[in-house]
Design an enzyme around this catalytic site. Sequence first.
Site, PDB file in Angstrom:
ATOM      1  N   GLU A 323       0.833  -1.211   0.000  1.00  0.00           N
ATOM      2  CA  GLU A 323       0.000   0.000   0.000  1.00  0.00           C
ATOM      3  C   GLU A 323       0.862   1.254   0.000  1.00  0.00           C
ATOM      4  OE1 GLU A 323      -3.064  -0.016  -0.537  1.00  0.00           O
ATOM      5  OE2 GLU A 323      -3.857  -1.961   0.109  1.00  0.00           O
ATOM      6  N   ARG A 327       0.743   3.753  -3.254  1.00  0.00           N
ATOM      7  CA  ARG A 327       0.111   5.056  -3.002  1.00  0.00           C
ATOM      8  C   ARG A 327       1.143   6.160  -2.784  1.00  0.00           C
ATOM      9  NH1 ARG A 327      -5.613   3.784  -0.044  1.00  0.00           N
ATOM     10  NH2 ARG A 327      -5.613   1.563  -0.459  1.00  0.00           N
ATOM     11  N   ASP A 456      -5.215  -9.877  -8.149  1.00  0.00           N
ATOM     12  CA  ASP A 456      -5.519  -8.990  -9.278  1.00  0.00           C
ATOM     13  C   ASP A 456      -4.322  -8.319  -9.940  1.00  0.00           C
ATOM     14  OD1 ASP A 456      -5.220  -7.544  -6.917  1.00  0.00           O
ATOM     15  OD2 ASP A 456      -7.006  -6.319  -7.149  1.00  0.00           O
ATOM     16  N   GLU A 591     -11.921   0.711 -10.406  1.00  0.00           N
ATOM     17  CA  GLU A 591     -11.559  -0.208 -11.494  1.00  0.00           C
ATOM     18  C   GLU A 591     -12.414  -0.045 -12.756  1.00  0.00           C
ATOM     19  OE1 GLU A 591     -11.845  -1.091  -8.312  1.00  0.00           O
ATOM     20  OE2 GLU A 591      -9.729  -1.420  -7.844  1.00  0.00           O
ATOM     21  N   THR A 680      -0.814   0.696 -10.270  1.00  0.00           N
ATOM     22  CA  THR A 680      -2.124   0.171  -9.893  1.00  0.00           C
ATOM     23  C   THR A 680      -2.897   1.140  -9.007  1.00  0.00           C
ATOM     24  OG1 THR A 680      -3.279  -1.832  -9.178  1.00  0.00           O
ATOM     25  CG2 THR A 680      -1.393  -1.133  -7.847  1.00  0.00           C
TER      26      THR A 680
HETATM   27  C1  DMJ Z   1      -6.258   0.523  -5.022  1.00  0.00           C
HETATM   28  O1  DMJ Z   1      -5.513   0.728  -3.900  1.00  0.00           O
HETATM   29  C2  DMJ Z   1      -5.484  -0.160  -6.102  1.00  0.00           C
HETATM   30  O2  DMJ Z   1      -6.123   0.027  -7.312  1.00  0.00           O
HETATM   31  C3  DMJ Z   1      -5.285  -1.621  -5.842  1.00  0.00           C
HETATM   32  O3  DMJ Z   1      -4.623  -2.265  -6.883  1.00  0.00           O
HETATM   33  C4  DMJ Z   1      -6.605  -2.276  -5.632  1.00  0.00           C
HETATM   34  N1  DMJ Z   1      -7.365  -1.618  -4.641  1.00  0.00           N
HETATM   35  C5  DMJ Z   1      -7.496  -0.197  -4.650  1.00  0.00           C
HETATM   36  C6  DMJ Z   1      -8.651   0.351  -5.408  1.00  0.00           C
HETATM   37  O4  DMJ Z   1      -9.762  -0.389  -5.423  1.00  0.00           O
END
Ligand code: DMJ
Length: 693
Positions: A323, A327, A456, A591, A680
């Site tokens: 995370e 982020r 994912d 998403e 992501t």
């Molecule tokens: C985000 O932190 C990122 O996209 C992660 O890959 C999946 N979860 C959240 C958003 O849903």
Amino acid sequence: MYPPNRKDFISLTLSDPHNNTYNNAKHRRQSCWRKWKQLSRLQRSLVLFLLALLLIFGLLSYPSITEQWRGASDREDWLELNDRDMKDLPPDVKSILDQAEGKALPPVAEPHVLPAVDPDAVAGAVVEPRGPIIPILPKPPIKNKNFPNKRGPPSLHKDGNISDTVGGEKEVQEVVREEEGEEEDKEKKVVSWRGAIIEADQATEPPPSASEREAAAPPAPADPADPADTVPSEVPTVAVDRLQAVCDAFRHAWKGYKDYAWGHDELKPISRSFGEWFGLGLTLIDSLDTMWILGLKEEFAEAKDWVEKELSFDKNVDVNLFETTIRVLGGLLSTYHLTGDQLFLDKAKDLGSRLMPAFKTPSKIPFSDVNIGKGTAHPPRWTSDSTLAEVTSIQLEFRELSRLTQDPQYQEVVNEVMKLVHKLPGKQDGLVPMFINTNSGQFTHKGVFTLGARADSYYEYLLKQWIQGGKTEEDLLQDYLQAVEGVKKHLVRQSGPSKLTFVGELSHSRFNPKMDHLVCFLPGTLALGAHNGLPEDHMDLAVQLMETCHQMYRQMETGLSPEIVHFNMQASEGQDVVVKPADRHNLLRPETVESLFYMYRFTKDPKYRDWGWEILHSFNNYTKVPGGGYTSINNVRDPVNPGPRDKMESFFLGETLKYLYLLFSDDAELLSLDKYIFNTEAHVLPIWPSPPK
Ligand code: DMJ
């Protein structure tokens, strides 16, 4: 006078003479009869007349009494059915019954009820427990030309939602009457959710004038890639409203964060407070590049000032490696690319080096948690496993950090993870299990395969690393291509009624038609692959899955997708999408709009923009909090009481609103997908220039 020849009277005279108990009732009956006999004929007639009148009155009111009775007993039957027979019903039917009754809401704290007229009073509001659930039929929806299949906004009352106003039928009727009277007024008002009606002109900040927008445009970045690519070029008029709506939404979200959560991780918009996860200003950092892209110069300057003066990684705190990487490290690197400001690269370097202890494990598979102050790392308390998606979705950021700093250590540790996973047994046609052990380096919990939570972004980063590195790393490509074949073979199915293509899960060879909203990243990723020369049928699958993700929103009463859906594979008619009571929440996730952005960029089909526009509209209708901020909600199936959760996830600003803006922008050169890759968390990293031949 003779006593009447009645058994009870006789029995009185024949009672046990030894029993001295005084029989009051019988005595009273006896004396009443005597008194009646003592009355004159006129008096008796008068009494009988009055009794007859009472009887007639009673009969006249009979229907309404029986009506109430019938209602109550119907409800009892319904509740009995749920209690008694639920365990015997098929799960999908149970879910439908639960929804109809509205009883099985997820066990979360109840929201505050917001009076719209006095926002300041809200700050001191107390949590009100939910009363018993009284079934109240919502009014017929207000017709909306743009969204013909949607129900109207929540039925609102100034003092809160009517289903929480458990004050009996009269009170409910009054509320309904009041609402009917207010129907016209609603046209002039922007409706948020329960208990909240905002005057239209207060709903969003006034749009900036053309000159303000121009002034707000960020200065051209001194970018290592191509500066011109990161500056929004002139926006054609047709897209202005939608872009402006995204900016308004961002400003509204940011206002809440600024007023009540400044410098903290997440805004709690209902209680007007904040939540702390790592104590790193997550929302602020996640939002930096979005503000830059949206041209919000003032907001960006304030946030930059905080990064410069307040952001410190020298603190004794355990952070999650994944995370924090996607982020914070991703956000800092992206902002550096967009602005060319060294401050952000310096911060990224500091953070990157503090995350490195996570990789000191026997297997070189990193631990999930690192103490960035102490330089120690550990797995979660209950296991020595790490989540597969977490250890394989930090590569884009670490690799880029190495490239920028010319320090290979970051790239080396994450490449090592990919090499290990590449050759690890336990995959099924390229599909990977969800856990990996940090001691043995082996997959654990084998046999369960999903494209949702915990796996994912492994698939997403296979493709994106390959693109980032200039399409030279063959193992990454092979793993990705094999995985897509595995998905098609084991996980892609169609629903019964409308033949919606979806991606389910596999558990020890048993197929489960369950799809997380998280899986909706896949259409975008498949489309990106096809755009980069991968097989055309990837694009066909992307188109079909995009339709399904759209339906996951469209088929819900709020127009917002639940966290998880199940697809109906048996019936040839009825609902395609079934939502279990525990899965009805929406966390403002990105998403679907992320994939809409890719699909629009590659196809230019305007329907993808329209779908995104509908989603923004639904976020505004059901998750926007008066005074500032947006919130996750508990129940996407209940437009009357969506149930705010009092949390605005940082990715709403970092991803959801950013992708919506890019979706509506006509400027295809704004962050061209041939020059940039999105991590992501929607942070922008350059595709590496090819090495000289
Ligand atoms: C985000 O932190 C990122 O996209 C992660 O890959 C999946 N979860 C959240 C958003 O849903």
